[in-house]
Design a protein around this motif. Structure first.
Motif, mmCIF file in Angstrom:
data_model
loop_
_atom_site.group_PDB
_atom_site.id
_atom_site.type_symbol
_atom_site.label_atom_id
_atom_site.label_comp_id
_atom_site.label_asym_id
_atom_site.label_seq_id
_atom_site.Cartn_x
_atom_site.Cartn_y
_atom_site.Cartn_z
ATOM 1 N N ARG A 17 0.802 -1.385 0.004
ATOM 2 C CA ARG A 17 0.061 -0.042 -0.234
ATOM 3 C C ARG A 17 0.929 1.207 0.044
ATOM 4 N NH1 ARG A 17 -2.692 -3.829 2.780
ATOM 5 N NH2 ARG A 17 -4.798 -4.038 2.123
ATOM 6 N N ASP A 18 0.245 2.287 -0.945
ATOM 7 C CA ASP A 18 0.978 3.577 -0.886
ATOM 8 C C ASP A 18 0.865 4.692 0.309
ATOM 9 O OD1 ASP A 18 2.456 2.722 -3.039
ATOM 10 O OD2 ASP A 18 0.950 3.439 -4.303
ATOM 11 N N ASP A 19 -0.417 4.457 0.681
ATOM 12 C CA ASP A 19 -0.906 5.287 1.703
ATOM 13 C C ASP A 19 -0.558 4.555 3.239
ATOM 14 O OD1 ASP A 19 -2.160 6.890 3.879
ATOM 15 O OD2 ASP A 19 -3.944 6.922 2.995
ATOM 16 N N HIS A 20 0.451 5.208 3.890
ATOM 17 C CA HIS A 20 0.974 4.753 5.182
ATOM 18 C C HIS A 20 -0.032 4.793 6.203
ATOM 19 C CE1 HIS A 20 1.550 8.227 7.927
ATOM 20 N NE2 HIS A 20 1.622 8.772 6.778
ATOM 21 N N ARG A 21 -0.975 5.659 6.257
ATOM 22 C CA ARG A 21 -1.872 5.319 7.330
ATOM 23 C C ARG A 21 -3.057 4.248 7.032
ATOM 24 N NH1 ARG A 21 -2.043 9.676 10.736
ATOM 25 N NH2 ARG A 21 -0.811 11.520 10.041
ATOM 26 N N GLU A 22 -3.306 4.113 5.889
ATOM 27 C CA GLU A 22 -4.091 2.982 5.561
ATOM 28 C C GLU A 22 -3.366 1.546 5.780
ATOM 29 O OE1 GLU A 22 -6.151 0.759 1.627
ATOM 30 O OE2 GLU A 22 -4.933 2.651 1.404
ATOM 31 N N ALA A 23 -2.027 1.423 5.670
ATOM 32 C CA ALA A 23 -1.264 0.432 5.953
ATOM 33 C C ALA A 23 -1.456 0.154 7.556
ATOM 34 C CB ALA A 23 0.140 0.506 5.386
ATOM 35 N N LEU A 24 -1.172 1.438 8.171
ATOM 36 C CA LEU A 24 -1.309 1.164 9.860
ATOM 37 C C LEU A 24 -2.629 0.704 10.198
ATOM 38 C CD1 LEU A 24 0.208 1.579 12.309
ATOM 39 C CD2 LEU A 24 -0.442 3.925 12.516
ATOM 40 N N ARG A 25 -3.541 1.160 9.487
ATOM 41 C CA ARG A 25 -5.004 0.760 9.927
ATOM 42 C C ARG A 25 -5.322 -0.832 9.686
ATOM 43 N NH1 ARG A 25 -6.764 5.724 7.663
ATOM 44 N NH2 ARG A 25 -7.297 4.554 5.440
ATOM 45 N N HIS A 26 -4.707 -1.442 8.517
ATOM 46 C CA HIS A 26 -4.766 -3.026 8.525
ATOM 47 C C HIS A 26 -4.020 -3.505 9.427
ATOM 48 C CE1 HIS A 26 -6.797 -1.625 4.218
ATOM 49 N NE2 HIS A 26 -7.131 -2.943 4.447
ATOM 50 N N ALA A 27 -2.852 -2.835 9.652
ATOM 51 C CA ALA A 27 -1.892 -3.720 10.498
ATOM 52 C C ALA A 27 -2.456 -3.680 11.886
ATOM 53 C CB ALA A 27 -0.592 -2.789 10.957
ATOM 54 N N VAL A 28 -3.088 -2.725 12.515
ATOM 55 C CA VAL A 28 -3.879 -2.784 13.658
ATOM 56 C C VAL A 28 -4.952 -3.539 13.711
ATOM 57 C CG1 VAL A 28 -4.973 -1.352 15.504
ATOM 58 C CG2 VAL A 28 -2.867 -0.345 14.347
ATOM 59 N N ARG A 29 -5.607 -3.490 12.365
ATOM 60 C CA ARG A 29 -6.870 -4.289 12.514
ATOM 61 C C ARG A 29 -6.384 -5.811 12.452
ATOM 62 N NH1 ARG A 29 -9.786 -7.441 12.720
ATOM 63 N NH2 ARG A 29 -11.891 -7.922 11.648
ATOM 64 N N HIS A 30 -5.494 -6.245 11.892
ATOM 65 C CA HIS A 30 -5.120 -7.627 11.897
ATOM 66 C C HIS A 30 -4.263 -8.159 13.324
ATOM 67 C CE1 HIS A 30 -7.034 -8.576 8.195
ATOM 68 N NE2 HIS A 30 -6.536 -7.586 7.603
ATOM 69 N N ALA A 31 -3.222 -7.055 13.536
ATOM 70 C CA ALA A 31 -2.518 -7.418 14.696
ATOM 71 C C ALA A 31 -2.987 -7.306 15.933
ATOM 72 C CB ALA A 31 -1.167 -6.562 14.529
ATOM 73 N N GLY A 32 -4.149 -6.476 16.194
ATOM 74 C CA GLY A 32 -4.421 -5.952 17.335
ATOM 75 C C GLY A 32 -5.385 -7.193 18.186
ATOM 76 N N PRO A 33 -6.059 -7.929 17.372
ATOM 77 C CA PRO A 33 -6.746 -9.313 17.947
ATOM 78 C C PRO A 33 -5.566 -10.134 18.535
ATOM 79 C CG PRO A 33 -7.937 -8.594 16.028
ATOM 80 C CD PRO A 33 -6.761 -7.644 16.246
ATOM 81 N N ALA A 34 -4.536 -10.341 17.723
ATOM 82 C CA ALA A 34 -3.679 -11.381 18.424
ATOM 83 C C ALA A 34 -2.985 -10.750 19.368
ATOM 84 C CB ALA A 34 -2.673 -11.459 17.255
ATOM 85 N N ILE A 35 -2.638 -9.515 19.352
ATOM 86 C CA ILE A 35 -1.926 -8.884 20.621
ATOM 87 C C ILE A 35 -2.964 -8.842 21.948
ATOM 88 C CG2 ILE A 35 -1.153 -6.525 21.591
ATOM 89 C CD1 ILE A 35 -0.139 -6.038 18.681
ATOM 90 N N LEU A 36 -4.262 -8.470 21.741
ATOM 91 C CA LEU A 36 -5.031 -8.465 22.949
ATOM 92 C C LEU A 36 -5.357 -9.975 23.356
ATOM 93 C CD1 LEU A 36 -6.925 -6.971 24.596
ATOM 94 C CD2 LEU A 36 -8.885 -7.286 22.917
ATOM 95 N N ALA A 37 -5.551 -10.910 22.496
ATOM 96 C CA ALA A 37 -5.590 -12.358 23.046
ATOM 97 C C ALA A 37 -4.521 -12.938 23.739
ATOM 98 C CB ALA A 37 -5.713 -13.118 21.688
ATOM 99 N N SER A 38 -3.277 -12.524 23.209
ATOM 100 C CA SER A 38 -1.878 -13.137 23.845
ATOM 101 C C SER A 38 -2.022 -12.566 25.169
ATOM 102 C CB SER A 38 -0.678 -12.604 22.824
ATOM 103 O OG SER A 38 -0.731 -11.461 22.674
ATOM 104 N N ASN A 39 -2.151 -11.226 25.249
ATOM 105 C CA ASN A 39 -2.149 -10.497 26.725
ATOM 106 C C ASN A 39 -3.172 -10.891 27.453
ATOM 107 O OD1 ASN A 39 -3.287 -7.985 28.078
ATOM 108 N ND2 ASN A 39 -1.225 -7.607 27.841
ATOM 109 N N ALA A 40 -4.329 -11.205 27.090
ATOM 110 C CA ALA A 40 -5.322 -11.801 27.972
ATOM 111 C C ALA A 40 -4.874 -13.179 28.577
ATOM 112 C CB ALA A 40 -6.591 -11.993 27.245
#
Length: 691
Positions: free
Chosen positions: A263-286
């Motif tokens: 992706r060329d838009d870095h904010r869009e790339a960050l949104r996708h990163a948070v969208r996909h990595a966030g649940p794994a981070i939260l699950a591992s933290n929990a």
């Protein structure tokens, strides 16, 4: 729009920096409000409050002189010769100097050793002193003891307050050292991972602030609940916050870099990163937080405190990585990765690289890979057989401590039990029965009746024929308790009784907490994966890996480092961290596998997942293992052993379990791994599996 999509938009928007700034300002204000952790220099509270020895300690407050505690001065010749009259006079002068500094104006008279090679005297200090205040007092006494002492004499201070002072001194500046070394290790590994001279600063600053906030949260929680936030708990919590926080940051930044390539838009790339990595981070933290909270089922105070305070610290770490880090990444943009700035190239990283090649090779030989690795893990776990558990008070230090050396001198020249008598407390009306029972106990060498409390209690000082902190000393305590079994409210205390009660409580905690940890982790994986087969396999391999690490770590501890045994708390703490943190990497890998399954099938998905996450899991594993090894800078054997075992176990998880064992088992089981779900609708599978 689901929660994670909305959340990702918020933390990656153009004004998200305001959210990050608000969290930082509130955190600094909270730290200022709570203040410093004054108990960080104290020794861990290891005796259950309901144990006989803890009750004795509490009851002794009712006796005259309870406001003071004895410090023992031991004077001997450096050449181990017999003390001359001049030597005895010098020892008496040293004792007099201590009396001028101690809480009591008078000291007990010198007591010569039977062999004439040592003499001892006792002075009293304020029993309410603890931590660094106690260390200052004992240090002053030690200076007085050697001031003017002939050069051929050695004066050593030992006893309970001296041990407490040496533990406090061992943590003097240790938290700063631990924090500095941990930050340096994380910085170096982040620089190596991303090959950027600036990127490492952002996650390190975020996690460093999170660690300071976690310390303040722990301090506030300790004040509210009465839990003990001692130096050991503080050190372990900092390591967990730095290690887990860095892992979460690595996962997020790695996914961000991966998205920037498409992706060329870095904010869009960050949104996708948070969208996909966030649940794994939260699950591992929990998972880790819930596993830590199982320590509240323990009865050892230090174990309960670690569970609550470390769990709170990891919640803080997750909040900072998910709420503070993304806005800073959005504000800085891709230039943070300079000089290797990711560019849009539509490259499928899941099918390239060394980790994909390894996973593909495993998938071609799953039976052979699984068999060899599982047998090797079982062999490592077998090293646990014959491992000793339990360190005495004098075996706690990895470095030289005067209290330990003085205790050894005392034990060498005086009758075995005289160095550390056992205390008996009972109702005064039962005094005759107590003394009759003491006369009948074979291990009792002598006993002295002390003062009455004025509240209906009497205490006795009992000298046994067993060396302090030995198996014979523990047997003597059990023999005394058996002799008093029919005397109501007769209690046995003292250092040996405390050590025995601590060991028994630790054994009980292992039986209760270990199954609870496994149940929690299994339930979390079932809820996350909505499957039964995969969680059972994942938990089984993680447990086997943890046992293998304990086996190898215990062998290293005894054979390489020469430690006499594992500390009582080490097996439980190590098992908890290895299982909970090992599942962290499992969640990273398996959630990515589940994401790939619909389009590629299970067998291809696990290979693609290893290819996509192998780099970040390896980096995270190396960081976490290195951070745990930093515990070795602290001078307590317990923390050194914990660092050795957990550090090795994390590397074992990273390079063997996550890279070889799980891909092999997923390949062997295939789509059935997701039972009762049927998410594997694709017919695309790897071709060429030889087994």
């Amino acid at each position: 729009m689901d929660f994670w999509t909305r959340f990702a938009r918020i933390v990656s928007s153009r004004r998200s920096w305001a959210l990050s700034l608000a969290v930082i300002v509130l955190s600094v204000a909270f730290m200022g409000l709570v203040g410093e952790n004054d108990s960080a220099g104290q020794a861990p509270s290891s005796v259950p409050p309901e144990a006989d020895s803890a009750q004795v300690t509490e009851l002794l407050d009712q006796f005259p002189g309870s406001e003071t505690a004895p410090v023992i001065l031991v004077v001997s010749r450096i050449d181990d010769g017999v003390l001359t009259p001049a030597d005895t006079d010098a020892a008496a002068q040293a004792l007099a100097r201590l009396s001028d500094t101690a809480s009591s104006d008078t000291a007990s008279p010198l007591v010569p050793a039977p062999d004439g090679k040592a003499t001892l005297g006792i002075v009293q200090v304020d029993s309410s002193l603890s931590g660094f205040d106690l260390n200052d007092t004992v240090t002053s006494l030690r200076d007085k003891a050697v001031d003017g002492l002939p050069s051929d004499l050695e004066a050593q201070l030992t006893g309970g307050p001296a041990f407490g002072a040496d533990i406090a001194n061992s943590f003097s500046g240790a938290n700063f050292t631990l924090l500095a070394v941990t930050a340096l290790v994380v910085a170096i590994l982040l620089i190596v991972t991303y090959r950027s001279p600036i990127l490492w600063l952002v996650p390190l600053l975020v996690i460093g602030l999170g660690d300071r906030v976690a310390t303040s949260v722990g301090t506030a929680l300790a004040e509210l609940t009465g839990l003990s936030f001692d130096g050991s708990t503080s050190g372990i919590t900092s390591v967990l916050v730095f290690g887990a926080g860095t892992n979460y940051a690595l996962l997020l930044i790695s996914r961000y870099r991966e998205e920037l390539r498409t992706r060329d838009d870095h904010r869009e790339a960050l949104r996708h990163a948070v969208r996909h990595a966030g649940p794994a981070i939260l699950a591992s933290n929990a998972t880790v937080v819930l596993a830590l909270l199982t320590l509240l089922l323990a009865i050892l105070p230090s174990t309960r405190s670690l569970g609550a305070l470390a769990a709170a610290g990891l919640v803080v770490a997750a909040v900072f990585v998910l709420v503070v880090l993304p806005p800073l990444l959005a504000l800085c943009g891709p230039k943070l990765f300079w000089p290797f700035i990711p560019k849009g190239e539509d490259k499928d990283t899941a099918t390239t690289g060394a980790w994909h090649s390894v996973a593909a090779a495993v998938s071609r030989h799953p039976t052979r890979t699984a068999s060899v690795t599982l047998v090797a893990l079982i062999a490592c776990a077998a090293a646990l057989f014959g491992t000793g558990i339990g360190l005495s008070q004098t075996e706690q230090f990895r470095v030289t401590a005067e209290s330990v050396e003085g205790f050894d001198t005392l034990s060498e020249h005086f009758p075995a039990g005289l160095a550390d008598p056992t205390t008996v407390v009972a109702p005064t009306e039962s005094a005759d029965r107590i003394e009759t029972a003491l006369d009948g106990v074979t291990s009792v060498d002598s006993f002295t009746r002390g003062a009455d409390s004025g509240t209906g209690l009497t205490q006795w000082s009992v000298v046994t024929d067993a060396a302090p902190a030995s198996d014979d000393a523990f047997a003597a305590v059990e023999e005394l308790r058996a002799a008093f079994s029919d005397i109501p409210d007769a209690l046995v205390g003292g250092s040996d009784a405390q050590a025995l009660d601590t060991s028994d409580a630790a054994a009980r905690d292992r039986l209760v907490v270990v199954p609870a940890i496994l149940i929690v982790v299994l339930v979390v994986l079932i809820a996350l994966l909505r499957s039964l087969i995969a969680p059972l396999i994942l938990v089984g391999t993680t447990v086997l890996s943890a046992l293998a690490a304990l086996g190898v770590g215990s062998w290293f501890s005894s054979s390489v480092f020469g430690f006499p045994a594992l500390d009582d708390n080490v097996p439980l703490y190590a098992f908890l961290f290895l299982v909970a943190l090992g599942v962290d990497y499992t969640i990273f890998l398996v959630t990515r596998t589940r994401e790939e399954v619909p389009g590629h099938g299970t067998r291809s998905a696990i290979v693609r997942a290893v290819g996509a996450t192998g780099g970040v899991i390896t980096s995270a594993g190396i960081v976490l293992a290195a951070v745990f090894c930093v515990l070795g800078v602290l001078p307590l054997i317990t923390l050194t052993q914990l660092g050795i075992i957990v550090g090795f176990g994390i590397l074992l998880d990273t390079f063997v379990v996550r890279t070889l064992v799980i891909p092999a088992l997923f390949t062997l089981v295939g789509p059935g791994i997701w039972w009762p779900n049927r998410i594997d609708s694709s017919r695309t599978e790897l071709v060429g599996t030889k087994e």
